[in-house]
Design a protein around this motif. Structure first.
Motif, PDB file in Angstrom:
ATOM      1  N   ILE A 125       0.838  -1.200   0.000  1.00 38.11           N
ATOM      2  CA  ILE A 125       0.000   0.000   0.000  1.00 38.11           C
ATOM      3  C   ILE A 125       0.873   1.251   0.000  1.00 38.11           C
ATOM      4  O   ILE A 125       0.591   2.232  -0.714  1.00 38.11           O
ATOM      5  N   SER A 129       0.604   3.763  -3.177  1.00 32.95           N
ATOM      6  CA  SER A 129       0.020   5.074  -2.895  1.00 32.95           C
ATOM      7  C   SER A 129       0.839   6.207  -3.490  1.00 32.95           C
ATOM      8  O   SER A 129       0.326   7.324  -3.636  1.00 32.95           O
ATOM      9  N   ARG A 138      -3.812  11.052  -1.185  1.00 31.96           N
ATOM     10  CA  ARG A 138      -2.916   9.921  -0.943  1.00 31.96           C
ATOM     11  C   ARG A 138      -2.967   9.468   0.510  1.00 31.96           C
ATOM     12  O   ARG A 138      -2.977   8.273   0.797  1.00 31.96           O
ATOM     13  N   ARG A 139      -3.009  10.416   1.431  1.00 32.58           N
ATOM     14  CA  ARG A 139      -3.075  10.055   2.847  1.00 32.58           C
ATOM     15  C   ARG A 139      -4.389   9.357   3.191  1.00 32.58           C
ATOM     16  O   ARG A 139      -4.405   8.357   3.917  1.00 32.58           O
ATOM     17  N   LEU A 141      -6.334   7.665   1.153  1.00 36.52           N
ATOM     18  CA  LEU A 141      -6.333   6.345   0.541  1.00 36.52           C
ATOM     19  C   LEU A 141      -5.411   5.388   1.300  1.00 36.52           C
ATOM     20  O   LEU A 141      -5.764   4.218   1.542  1.00 36.52           O
ATOM     21  N   THR A 142      -4.246   5.876   1.723  1.00 33.21           N
ATOM     22  CA  THR A 142      -3.288   5.014   2.424  1.00 33.21           C
ATOM     23  C   THR A 142      -3.842   4.536   3.753  1.00 33.21           C
ATOM     24  O   THR A 142      -3.816   3.337   4.074  1.00 33.21           O
ATOM     25  N   SER A 189     -11.105   7.280  -5.753  1.00 30.33           N
ATOM     26  CA  SER A 189      -9.650   7.470  -5.719  1.00 30.33           C
ATOM     27  C   SER A 189      -8.958   6.563  -6.721  1.00 30.33           C
ATOM     28  O   SER A 189      -8.060   6.992  -7.460  1.00 30.33           O
TER      29      SER A 189
END
Length: 446
Positions: A125, A129, A138-139, A141-142, A189
């Motif tokens: 991940i 990402s 990005r944060r 989603l991560t 996303s």
């Protein structure tokens, strides 16, 4: 009868989490294979950290020595170097897990298998990402994927999904839960990342295609970008449960709004499409618009970016390029003719002046000598000089016009000085009339 403070689903989830936490504490403090697995995991963490200290500098030096590598590969190596400890730990724990699965009972490596799965998921991940350029997205989603991977490894996905589904808002026939919002966010996303990668792939494939003009390349790239991002937005809205057929009712209001409030915006958009279709200007062309002289850096949906020789970037609306007079110095070809005017004394032979001027221009870099060599003509007889015009051609207007004019003027100055040709300047004689004789007589009397 007392009312329940929490819904049954929430109470069940809290009870499961509490049971998992107490089970973990029990495993740590109770001697046996569970405790041994935890000690093995801690030992592997320390070993991975020591390996990182020993190899980080070597990996950094090895990466810097890769001069021919593309940028994306170097960036990947940087991300791998930052996660060396996690990579060593993941590799080591999978080796230990595989060995223990073969030499002992599977239950004695159960915890190690869970941790190995979690570490691998976190590593994958973290690397994937990086494809998302937006830092906030990005944060989100991560962290979301990390939480999901953790719950999946602990077999708590179903319980958490049931809990999130209970947190919902009912608006008419639309029921929007936290679970639906999270799934839609993850889907959106992923689609946005896929749309960006697809746009970049299209741009790279079209950039190297010489059969397509630069303006058509930009048009195709913009069309693909709008199509992919539009599909991503529609699918994301649909994933939230909204009925897209209801958007048709807003078309009339949107049309009225565009007609009154967005005239300039729509005009610039349409003008941009016309510019791309008729190929009147394209990236790399040298244009003049009013006092702005520069080359086209990029074509946007609303404006054109023009970079001048002094480094300024002008964002010119597309409508101005359609309705105003634009000088495109490199529309059909890059041949540009420049004229320099100068004058010499009446005592200099005009034939010699023309010959010297042409030879001086030919010796200047960037001035073409074939197929259109420089020419010089007399254009008039002035008050103090014979006036000439020197005409020459260049093929690189993007490199500047003022500098080439200055170089030709310097060449003329040196050539005229070497051949004794003078450049006159206006001269005036002043004579005092009227009371001048009387003033002279008074001075003699004194």
């Amino acid at each position: 009868m007392e009312k329940e403070i929490l819904p049954p689903e929430v109470g069940s989830l809290i009870a499961d989490l509490w049971a998992q936490g107490m089970r973990l504490v029990h495993m740590v403090v109770t001697p046996g294979w569970r405790q041994n697995q935890i000690l093995i995991i801690l030992g592997l963490m320390v070993l991975a950290w020591l390996l990182r200290l020993l190899t980080a500098s070597w990996v950094q030096d090895w990466t810097r020595a890769r001069d021919g590598w593309p940028k994306w590969r170097l960036r990947m190596m940087v991300q791998l170097r930052r996660r060396l400890a996690l990579i060593y730990f993941a590799f080591g724990i999978w080796v230990v897990y595989g060995v223990m699965q073969q030499v002992t009972w599977p239950s004695r490596s159960y915890i190690i298998g869970i941790v190995a799965t979690l570490v691998t998921a976190w590593l994958v991940i973290a690397m994937l990402s990086r494809l998302v350029q937006n830092r906030t997205l990005r944060r989100i989603l991560t962290w979301t994927l990390w939480i999901y991977a953790t719950l999946y490894a602990l077999e708590l996905v179903d319980d958490v999904e049931r809990f999130l589904d209970t947190l919902a808002v009912q608006v008419g026939t639309l029921r929007l839960s936290v679970l639906t919002a999270v799934k839609a966010l993850l889907l959106l996303s992923a689609l946005l990342v896929a749309a960006r990668l697809g746009t970049q792939a299209t741009s790279r494939s079209l950039t190297g295609n010489d059969d397509i003009s630069p303006s058509m390349r930009v048009l195709v790239i913009k069309a693909v970008q709008v199509l992919l991002y539009g599909l991503a937005a529609l699918i994301g809205i649909r994933a939230l449960g909204f009925d897209l057929s209801g958007l048709a009712l807003l078309s009339g209001a949107i049309g009225v709004g565009i007609g009154f409030g967005l005239q300039k915006v729509v005009s610039n958009l349409v003008s941009g499409i016309i510019i791309l279709l008729d190929r009147s200007i394209k990236p790399g062309d040298v244009i003049s618009l009013g006092d702005t002289f520069g080359w086209i850096d990029s074509l946007g949906a609303r404006y054109v970016s023009v970079v001048t020789r002094d480094g300024r970037e002008y964002l010119i609306p597309n409508e101005d390029l359609i309705t105003s007079q634009v000088v495109n110095w490199s529309h059909t070809n890059k041949f540009v003719r420049l004229d320099l005017k100068f004058g010499t004394s009446y005592g200099d032979d005009p034939h010699e002046v023309r010959k010297v001027a042409i030879e001086a221009a030919k010796n200047v870099a960037r001035v073409l000598t074939h197929p259109t060599p420089p020419v010089c003509h007399i254009v008039g007889f002035g008050d103090s000089s014979v006036d000439y015009v020197l005409r020459f051609w260049i093929t690189d207007p993007s490199d500047g016009l003022t500098n080439i004019r200055g170089n030709v003027f310097l060449a003329l100055w040196d050539a005229f000085k070497a051949n004794g040709i003078s450049i006159p300047f206006p001269q005036r004689e002043v004579r005092v009339l009227g009371d001048a004789p009387l003033a002279a007589a008074e001075r003699e009397a004194v």
